[in-house]
Design an enzyme around this catalytic site. Structure first.
Site, PDB file in Angstrom:
ATOM      1  N   TYR B 274     -20.682   5.300 -26.115  1.00 31.20           N
ATOM      2  CA  TYR B 274     -20.832   6.430 -26.846  1.00 31.20           C
ATOM      3  C   TYR B 274     -20.017   7.497 -26.226  1.00 31.20           C
ATOM      4  CZ  TYR B 274     -22.311   9.668 -30.376  1.00 31.20           C
ATOM      5  OH  TYR B 274     -22.281  10.653 -31.345  1.00 31.20           O
ATOM      6  N   TYR B 324     -14.558   9.680 -35.219  1.00 33.34           N
ATOM      7  CA  TYR B 324     -15.838   9.787 -34.920  1.00 33.34           C
ATOM      8  C   TYR B 324     -16.660   9.613 -35.948  1.00 33.34           C
ATOM      9  CZ  TYR B 324     -19.490  12.449 -32.113  1.00 33.34           C
ATOM     10  OH  TYR B 324     -20.556  12.565 -31.447  1.00 33.34           O
TER      11      TYR B 324
END
Ligand SMILES: [Zn+2]
Lengths: 161, 379
Positions: B274, B324
């Site tokens: 992440y 994203y």
């Protein structure tokens, strides 16, 4: 101050805390700031200090109470905001936000006064100064300060942890 | 747990800024794409998990599952949805669970209103502390102080990931190279983060379909098995006063995931970690133990995360350079790589992937939640 005035003062402070999204459990801390003292929440059983109001990781709510703390610490880490995320900070940038590790252990996020943004540094010794804020709260800000020798632990583990 | 469930369908919508599609439409398209990918009809979905809050999707999409639940633990949510899907399948509640994301994020902006819901403690906002960049910057600055990590090291992360995206159609970075000099010349946002250290909000949807391994083997796409998964919460490091040294609480998550998989780090071919900011994959590679603490900067600078490096990381460009989707980006990339569908960016060795999620911005430190899983193409 009579009882009625005290109650009104307390209610005004509670309203200010709620308005900024704070936790009413922290009321004694903000009352302390108004009175010029830096309080921390402390477990009497193991002497761990906390901020904000917490239950002890070991003893829960058995022996938590607010105690006067040194108001001193050192910059543990920081950032300098260059980008204005809101109109309110447009005139402020660039400004530094420091995470102060207090002598007693807890972290407190604040502004460092009397210190150009490019001189804020990790390990800088600082001490709290109480300043009135437009929210109605009195906020601890920090300024470079002297630290009594031996009082600030170089390690990163909180007492008893 | 190893290999009892698998990802059998993947749907990725168009990803970009200002697409003009609302989140619900992005989710609907992602589900349709995932069903087409799996070769399954609409009615096959008998469980629905939406990353973030859900009230309207089922009617709009014409789905009829037995349940629809919302999950929200920030950017760790996508991995959590797969863990939950496994549990629901294993407990006999569903046979095909859709894990769905779709948001039009580029239209929203930070309001600046102190909110105890999203900023765990309201008080730091009184000093002007706002946004995930600033709270992640605390960890980056601490890392620099402890290990001598530099802005150029962070730039190496940005450039490494952009080099992956340059070759990947459909990403924001496709065909747009980035040099270290350009990174260094980009404006400071929240010191030490420059513009190219930060992700930008994008619009897009992703859906993955999860089924039992047995069912997976009867479907058209090569199953991507869930070999192990684990979680950790950074509050433990907050309590011990070490939160700024820990990007996430990875130790318990790693221990559980690798124990379930019966694997070690040496068995991992790639990492999808992440990445809201450049410091994030760098610190996670250290915390997982691929490299020693403090070695993240030199590791990236020397090419360790490139396709031919010791641990190819964020191989589709990641959230920094691709798009994203708040944690689904890494899952999607792992699925593509493990199926051999990554095109020009296909890694030679791609049998297993570590995938992580990290989320719930805390207002006092980066975020609280971490979840990781190991995906593989052998059960
Ligand atoms: Zn205690």
């Amino acid at each position: 101050m009579d009882k009625q005035a005290q109650l009104e003062k307390r209610n005004a402070l509670l309203a200010a805390i709620r308005k900024v999204g704070g936790d009413p459990a922290d009321l004694p801390f903000w009352e302390g700031c108004e009175a010029g003292v830096f309080l921390l929440h402390r477990c009497a059983k193991c002497e761990r200090h906390y901020w904000p109001a917490s239950r002890c990781v070991e003893h829960g709510d058995e022996a938590m109470h607010w105690v006067e703390a040194s108001g001193r610490g050192r910059v543990y880490t920081y950032t300098v905001l260059h980008h204005a995320y809101t109109p309110a900070t447009r005139d402020k940038v660039p400004f530094a936000i420091a995470v102060v590790q207090l002598e007693e252990g807890p972290f407190y996020h604040s502004t460092v006064l009397e210190c150009a943004v490019d001189t804020v540094a990790v390990d800088l010794p600082v001490e709290a100064v109480m300043m009135p804020h437009e929210s109605g709260l009195t906020l601890p800000l920090f300024r470079p300060g002297r630290v009594r020798p031996g009082r600030v632990r170089p390690g990163r583990v909180r007492p008893g942890a | 747990m190893r290999g009892r469930c698998a990802i059998v369908g993947l749907g990725i919508t168009e990803q970009g800024v200002g697409l003009g599609l609302e989140g619900r439409e992005l989710r609907a398209r992602a589900v349709d794409l995932a069903l087409a990918d799996a070769g399954l009809p609409r009615e096959a979905i008998d469980g629905y998990i939406r990353a973030h809050v859900e009230r309207e999707d089922l009617r709009y999409m014409g789905l009829s599952p037995n349940f629809s639940v919302s999950m929200m633990t920030g950017g760790a949510t996508p991995v959590f949805t797969v863990i939950a899907a496994q549990a629901l399948i294993e407990s006999g509640q569903a046979e095909l669970v859709a894990c769905v994301y779709g948001e039009a994020q580029s239209a929203s902006a930070i309001t600046g209103k102190p909110d105890i819901g999203s900023y765990g403690y309201g008080y730091p906002t009184l000093y002007g502390l706002l946004g995930a960049a600033a709270t992640h910057a605390f960890h980056a600055r601490r890392h620099m102080h402890l290990y001598g990590t530099t802005s150029e090291h962070l730039g190496a992360v940005a450039v490494t990931q952009r080099n992956y995206a340059v070759k990947r159609p459909g990403t924001l970075g496709f065909g747009k190279s980035l040099t270290l000099a350009e990174h260094q010349a980009s404006p400071m946002i929240a010191d030490p983060f420059r513009r190219f250290d930060c992700t930008r909000n994008t619009d897009g949807g992703i859906a993955v379909l999860v089924a039992s391994a047995e069912r997976a083997r009867s479907l058209r796409k090569k199953p991507v098995y869930v070999l192990g998964a684990g979680t950790g919460h950074n509050i433990a490091n907050w309590h011990s006063g070490e939160v700024f040294e820990h990007h996430d609480n990875i130790a318990p998550a790693k221990a559980r995931a690798f124990a379930q998989a019966g694997m070690t780090l040496a068995d991992i071919d790639m990492a999808q970690l992440y990445d809201p900011f450049t410091i994030s994959p760098l610190m996670q590679l250290e915390a997982f133990g691929f490299i020693k603490a403090g070695q993240g900067g030199p590791f990236y600078a020397e090419g360790g995360a490139r396709p031919d490096g010791a641990m190819p990381t964020n191989t589709g460009g990641g959230q920094l350079s691709a798009y994203y989707t708040t944690g689904f980006t890494g899952i999607a990339e792992a699925v593509l790589q493990l199926r051999g569908e990554a095109g020009e960016g296909q890694l030679k060795k791609a049998a297993t992937s570590l995938v992580s999620g990290h989320g719930m911005n805390a207002g006092v430190q980066n975020t609280w939640a971490h979840a990781c899983m190991i995906l593989g193409n052998n059960p």
